[in-house]
Design an enzyme around this catalytic site. Structure first.
Site, PDB file in Angstrom:
ATOM      1  N   LYS A 201     -13.019   2.647  11.474  1.00  0.00           N
ATOM      2  CA  LYS A 201     -13.759   1.397  11.298  1.00  0.00           C
ATOM      3  C   LYS A 201     -13.010   0.247  11.966  1.00  0.00           C
ATOM      4  O   LYS A 201     -13.564  -0.518  12.724  1.00  0.00           O
ATOM      5  CB  LYS A 201     -13.953   1.129   9.800  1.00  0.00           C
ATOM      6  CG  LYS A 201     -14.667  -0.163   9.497  1.00  0.00           C
ATOM      7  CD  LYS A 201     -14.966  -0.319   8.016  1.00  0.00           C
ATOM      8  CE  LYS A 201     -15.487  -1.733   7.740  1.00  0.00           C
ATOM      9  NZ  LYS A 201     -15.767  -1.981   6.343  1.00  0.00           N
ATOM     10  N   GLU A 207      -2.389   6.258  11.755  1.00  0.00           N
ATOM     11  CA  GLU A 207      -2.510   7.717  11.832  1.00  0.00           C
ATOM     12  C   GLU A 207      -3.534   8.106  12.899  1.00  0.00           C
ATOM     13  O   GLU A 207      -3.306   8.993  13.735  1.00  0.00           O
ATOM     14  CB  GLU A 207      -2.973   8.302  10.490  1.00  0.00           C
ATOM     15  CG  GLU A 207      -1.976   8.185   9.356  1.00  0.00           C
ATOM     16  CD  GLU A 207      -2.182   6.926   8.524  1.00  0.00           C
ATOM     17  OE1 GLU A 207      -2.550   5.869   9.089  1.00  0.00           O
ATOM     18  OE2 GLU A 207      -1.947   6.996   7.307  1.00  0.00           O
ATOM     19  N   HIS A 378      -8.916  29.791 -12.791  1.00  0.00           N
ATOM     20  CA  HIS A 378      -7.681  30.581 -12.802  1.00  0.00           C
ATOM     21  C   HIS A 378      -6.462  29.698 -12.559  1.00  0.00           C
ATOM     22  O   HIS A 378      -5.398  30.201 -12.211  1.00  0.00           O
ATOM     23  CB  HIS A 378      -7.767  31.684 -11.742  1.00  0.00           C
ATOM     24  CG  HIS A 378      -8.892  32.636 -12.027  1.00  0.00           C
ATOM     25  ND1 HIS A 378      -8.740  33.749 -12.817  1.00  0.00           N
ATOM     26  CD2 HIS A 378     -10.198  32.603 -11.674  1.00  0.00           C
ATOM     27  CE1 HIS A 378      -9.907  34.377 -12.919  1.00  0.00           C
ATOM     28  NE2 HIS A 378     -10.804  33.689 -12.231  1.00  0.00           N
ATOM     29  N   LYS A 489       1.686   0.671   3.409  1.00  0.00           N
ATOM     30  CA  LYS A 489       1.578   0.624   4.881  1.00  0.00           C
ATOM     31  C   LYS A 489       2.605  -0.345   5.449  1.00  0.00           C
ATOM     32  O   LYS A 489       3.280  -0.056   6.443  1.00  0.00           O
ATOM     33  CB  LYS A 489       0.183   0.128   5.302  1.00  0.00           C
ATOM     34  CG  LYS A 489      -0.930   1.123   5.184  1.00  0.00           C
ATOM     35  CD  LYS A 489      -2.189   0.536   5.858  1.00  0.00           C
ATOM     36  CE  LYS A 489      -3.461   1.137   5.307  1.00  0.00           C
ATOM     37  NZ  LYS A 489      -4.677   0.500   5.790  1.00  0.00           N
TER      38      LYS A 489
HETATM   39  O1  F6P Z   1      -6.676   3.786   3.284  1.00  0.00           O
HETATM   40  C1  F6P Z   1      -7.385   2.611   3.430  1.00  0.00           C
HETATM   41  C2  F6P Z   1      -8.525   2.693   4.388  1.00  0.00           C
HETATM   42  O2  F6P Z   1      -8.774   1.393   4.800  1.00  0.00           O
HETATM   43  C3  F6P Z   1      -9.777   3.325   3.804  1.00  0.00           C
HETATM   44  O3  F6P Z   1     -10.494   2.453   3.006  1.00  0.00           O
HETATM   45  C4  F6P Z   1     -10.475   3.722   5.045  1.00  0.00           C
HETATM   46  O4  F6P Z   1     -11.528   4.602   4.785  1.00  0.00           O
HETATM   47  C5  F6P Z   1      -9.336   4.328   5.825  1.00  0.00           C
HETATM   48  O5  F6P Z   1      -8.239   3.484   5.542  1.00  0.00           O
HETATM   49  C6  F6P Z   1      -9.539   4.476   7.294  1.00  0.00           C
HETATM   50  O6  F6P Z   1      -9.752   3.247   7.912  1.00  0.00           O
HETATM   51  P1  F6P Z   1     -10.342   3.123   9.366  1.00  0.00           P
HETATM   52  O7  F6P Z   1     -11.699   3.749   9.364  1.00  0.00           O
HETATM   53  O8  F6P Z   1     -10.391   1.660   9.671  1.00  0.00           O
HETATM   54  O9  F6P Z   1      -9.430   3.871  10.310  1.00  0.00           O
END
Ligand code: F6P
Length: 521
Positions: A201, A207, A378, A489
């Site tokens: 988003k 990551e 289990h 973070k």
């Molecule tokens: O971990 C926080 C967060 O902002 C989530 O709410 C979101 O879904 C995820 O990181 C990934 O964010 P992005 O889609 O901006 O990479």
């Protein structure tokens, strides 16, 4: 005291709770209620399309349910619901509307319709082989790189609806920054037939950008820089970030800040879903969610599935002080549903201050966990049956299997176990041997789906979304921000610089020792 705990509805429920168990109990066990009321199962079951929600194996009776419904009324659940659907900025801390429901509306806003049309055309080209990789070969594997809401929803749905997919096109999901995740996902993949969907988003998530950079290097090493345009597409709200990364804006599918990450599988974030199961099935998924939206908006509170589910959760969380919720899908295809619901519920309602920033004086979201049945049986069901903490559990049963092996024998055994667990938790078992006593009277909610189709899955997911929403309204919290993810973070970026040899910063002794230890990584 907060307005919530000071309200007459809250006080009434506190009084009612004392009538159920403990020194002043006048009400019986759930099992006794079944004996007293031959219509109990129907009384607490609601059906919507192919989805049946059975709340009869919980501590609900007419008086309790009335009091819970009065709480929902008094907390203005209907007004807040209408404000959400109307696009008001109910995500107050971020000044945003919350409009994931617009993504699946019958007549979506023009911008949504436009992106859906672009997705439709792209999906058609990839699935038919008109869109090829740089060497002219058709795409065989989609690798989605994203995390959180940009991973969990699509990964869960792609697994759930695998039988609706084309055998010609497989999807893989990479989320973890741990190099093992990307390395194993790329293992034995042919770059010439691989398409990467970079889903973020914000397009700033460390990551995802790190994994995307490594994936790009892997592709470029095999096919050269010019191949990127045919093998990388992006899904994001951040056009300039996508461009800066080197993905052609023509290969970007947009969405908007009014779609929360954990509510985004209905947006272009669902691109891998549409690629796997085709546009018609993707639209059926949206239609299932829309059917639940329509129901949520129009059904009276007493018949409203998300409201009833939310109120049952509130009853246990706040009045029985139960800290957890187990999600137990009796369908291997729903193996990732608990993980998806963890983000949906815990990132939304894991809050300690109300909308105005005042500390709450009541509990909010539960700890959500789960595994598919029968595996969980289990492993951790021992505690659910005999532990000191009572854990309300959602049992999700699917009547028709995607793989009815042994002429349906597997499925019959599976269902027998799911149903038996709800009965065992309800009835318990007397024994003269204390180790073999089952207290019973442990609450379960049963979701029974005729089949696991795009439509019923859409219904189920929207049901949970709205449940979380209703609970957030009652708790007077903002379910749509997630500032709790920020601190870790920020500290990680300081610590990374130190691990990489930069100047040391002040930390506690434990953290310092771990940083020293990591310098050899
Ligand atoms: O971990 C926080 C967060 O902002 C989530 O709410 C979101 O879904 C995820 O990181 C990934 O964010 P992005 O889609 O901006 O990479």
């Amino acid at each position: 005291m907060s307005a919530l705990t000071d309200s007459q509805e809250w006080k009434k429920l506190t009084q009612l709770r004392a009538t159920w168990r403990g020194a002043y109990a006048t009400k019986g066990r759930i099992a006794a209620l079944f004996e007293q009321d031959p219509h109990r199962a129907e009384r607490y079951t609601r059906v919507l399309g192919g989805l049946r929600l059975d709340l009869s194996k919980t501590h609900l009776d007419p008086e309790t349910l009335d009091a819970l419904l009065a709480l929902a009324k008094a907390r203005d659940v209907e007004t807040w619901r209408d404000r959400m659907f109307a696009g008001e900025s109910i995500n107050l801390t971020e000044g945003r509307a919350v409009l994931h429901t617009a993504l699946r509306a019958e007549q979506p806003p023009a911008q949504v319709a436009e992106v859906l049309t672009r997705i439709d055309s792209f999906v058609g080209r990839v699935r038919s082989g008109v869109w090829t990789g740089a060497t002219g070969q058709r795409i065989r594997t989609i690798v989605n790189i994203g995390i959180g809401g940009s991973d969990l929803g699509p990964a869960m749905v792609c697994q759930a609806l695998e039988p609706y997919g084309s055998p010609e096109l497989k999807t893989r999901f990479v989320s973890n920054i741990d190099g093992t995740h990307l390395a194993t996902a790329l293992d034995r993949l042919d770059p010439a037939t691989t398409l990467f969907v970079i889903a973020s988003k914000t397009f700033t998530t460390q990551e995802t950008l790190t994994n995307a950079t490594s994936a790009r290097a892997w592709l470029v090493a095999a096919l050269g820089e010019a191949a990127v345009a045919k093998h990388f597409v992006a899904v994001s709200t951040n056009g300039s970030g996508v461009k800066q990364f080197g993905i052609d804006p023509a290969n970007m599918f947009g969405f908007w800040d009014w779609v929360g990450g954990r509510y985004s599988l209905w947006s272009a974030i669902g691109l891998p879903i549409a690629l796997q199961i085709g546009m018609e099935n993707f639209r059926a998924l949206l239609a299932g969610a829309r059917a639940m939206d329509t129901h949520f908006r129009s059904a009276p509170l007493a018949d409203n599935l998300p409201v009833l589910l939310a109120l049952t959760g509130i009853w246990y969380r706040n009045f029985w002080n139960l800290p957890a919720l187990a999600v137990l899908p009796y369908d291997q295809s729903l193996a990732r549903l608990p993980a998806f619901l963890q983000q949906l519920d815990m990132e939304s309602n894991g809050k300690s201050v109300d909308r105005d920033g005042n500390p709450v004086d009541y509990d909010t979201g539960p700890i959500v966990f789960g595994e598919p049945g029968t595996n969980g049986q289990h492993a951790f069901y021992q505690l659910i049956h005999q532990g000191t903490t009572v854990i309300p559990a959602d049992f999700i049963l699917v009547r028709r299997s995607h793989h009815p092996l042994g002429d349906g024998a597997h499925q019959r055994i599976l269902l027998s176990h799911g149903i038996a667990q709800t009965e065992a938790l309800l009835q318990g078992k007397h024994s003269l041997e204390p180790h073999r006593v089952f207290s019973g009277d442990r609450p379960t909610t049963t979701f029974a789906l005729d089949e696991l189709s795009p439509f019923t899955l859409g219904q189920l997911l929207a049901l949970y979304e709205h449940k979380v929403f209703v609970q957030g309204v009652i708790w007077n919290i903002n379910s749509f921000d997630q500032f709790g993810v920020e601190l870790g973070k920020q500290l990680a970026s300081t610590i990374l610089a130190e691990i990489e040899g930069g100047a040391r910063q002040p930390h506690d002794a434990s953290t310092n020792a771990l940083i020293d230890w990591s310098r050899d990584a």
